[in-house]
Design a protein around this motif. Structure first.
Motif, PDB file in Angstrom:
ATOM      1  N   LYS A 148      52.092  40.411  39.186  1.00  0.00           N
ATOM      2  CA  LYS A 148      52.367  41.458  38.064  1.00  0.00           C
ATOM      3  C   LYS A 148      53.217  40.903  36.965  1.00  0.00           C
ATOM      4  O   LYS A 148      52.645  41.177  35.839  1.00  0.00           O
ATOM      5  N   TYR A 149      53.883  40.146  37.275  1.00  0.00           N
ATOM      6  CA  TYR A 149      54.983  39.313  36.101  1.00  0.00           C
ATOM      7  C   TYR A 149      53.938  38.641  35.410  1.00  0.00           C
ATOM      8  O   TYR A 149      53.977  38.674  34.057  1.00  0.00           O
ATOM      9  N   LEU A 150      53.059  37.567  35.816  1.00  0.00           N
ATOM     10  CA  LEU A 150      52.169  37.120  35.288  1.00  0.00           C
ATOM     11  C   LEU A 150      51.189  37.925  34.167  1.00  0.00           C
ATOM     12  O   LEU A 150      50.837  37.481  33.166  1.00  0.00           O
ATOM     13  N   ILE A 151      50.738  38.848  34.729  1.00  0.00           N
ATOM     14  CA  ILE A 151      49.904  39.899  33.916  1.00  0.00           C
ATOM     15  C   ILE A 151      50.514  40.439  32.723  1.00  0.00           C
ATOM     16  O   ILE A 151      50.239  40.531  31.635  1.00  0.00           O
ATOM     17  N   ASP A 152      51.832  40.834  33.279  1.00  0.00           N
ATOM     18  CA  ASP A 152      52.799  41.409  32.081  1.00  0.00           C
ATOM     19  C   ASP A 152      53.321  40.472  30.932  1.00  0.00           C
ATOM     20  O   ASP A 152      53.483  40.863  29.909  1.00  0.00           O
ATOM     21  N   GLU A 153      53.270  39.168  31.264  1.00  0.00           N
ATOM     22  CA  GLU A 153      53.658  38.145  30.345  1.00  0.00           C
ATOM     23  C   GLU A 153      52.412  37.614  29.710  1.00  0.00           C
ATOM     24  O   GLU A 153      52.201  36.446  29.019  1.00  0.00           O
ATOM     25  N   LYS A 154      51.286  38.154  29.908  1.00  0.00           N
ATOM     26  CA  LYS A 154      49.714  37.762  29.523  1.00  0.00           C
ATOM     27  C   LYS A 154      49.523  36.503  29.887  1.00  0.00           C
ATOM     28  O   LYS A 154      48.706  35.755  29.215  1.00  0.00           O
TER      29      LYS A 154
END
Length: 237
Positions: free
Chosen positions: A142-148
């Motif tokens: 989820k962090y990697l998605i939020d950070e694009k």
């Protein structure tokens, strides 16, 4: 009567607390009764040499017990210069379990390491580690998605694990140490959220166990993991 007073199909009190590590991309403190395991997910660029050029990432696990996780102090394995066979077996199990529910191609050229450190042990440390590691992995993705960094979530499903065993002639769920150390048969079930088996470890500790007992252990594991999947979903957000 179980030493804890629990019913045969009753889990210990379960807690999956997230964001317990300031620096890790994902983290979870998994508590199964008095068994406490800190699970962190660390994302690094690149993959092991044997995976280079294949267009996919890697997920691996490491496991360890703090010196005073048990009744007596155990020496740090680093001080002994080597890992025990038990430690190696458990961390390979963690890695296999988590890789079964992630699309490594969607992860890209990255490695996620799941460190599972046992703070306090009262039976079922490997199953608590796997259950908590999935939450840490989910939070990291989820962090990697939020950070694009990633466009879509590489996680394809949930994985949880629970112990079952035959104690004083009765199949029971989620063994604590008092039961685990005296079980007639002992099993660890790693299941996916669609009720399929990822891995199964079962041993007749004091005697062989019957088909009927195994069927009941399987039923108990699905019952227990259903509760764990729900707890994971709430923790992962």
């Amino acid at each position: 009567m179980r030493p804890s007073g629990r019913a045969p199909d009753q889990l210990r009190e379960i807690s999956l607390e997230t964001a317990v590590s300031r620096y890790a991309e994902g983290s979870c403190l998994a508590k199964f009764g008095q068994t406490h395991v800190l699970c962190t997910a660390s994302v690094e660029q690149g993959v092991p040499g044997w995976l280079k050029g294949q267009g996919k990432g890697w997920v691996t696990g490491e496991y360890g017990m703090l010196p005073r996780a048990t009744h007596t102090r155990g020496r740090r394995e680093a001080a002994q210069g080597k890992q025990s066979g038990r430690t190696q077996e458990i961390q390979r199990l963690i890695g296999r379990s988590l890789r079964s529910v992630i699309d490594l191609k969607k992860l890209g050229d990255r490695t996620i390491t799941l460190d599972c450190d046992v703070i306090q042990a009262d039976g079922g440390t490997r199953t608590a580690a796997i259950t908590g590691a999935w939450v840490a992995l989910s939070r990291a993705c989820k962090y990697l998605i939020d950070e694009k960094v990633l466009k879509e979530n590489p996680i394809t499903g949930q994985v949880a694990a629970i112990s079952c065993g035959v104690f004083e002639g009765t199949p029971v769920l989620d063994l604590d140490y008092a039961e685990d150390s005296n079980a007639e048969a002992d099993a660890n079930f790693v299941l996916s959220s669609d009720s399929r088996i990822i891995e199964l470890q079962a041993t007749g500790e004091q005697r062989p166990f019957s088909d009927a007992e195994f069927t009941e252990l399987m039923r108990l594991s699905k019952h227990g993991c259903a509760h764990l999947f729900e707890a994971q979903r709430k923790a992962a957000g």
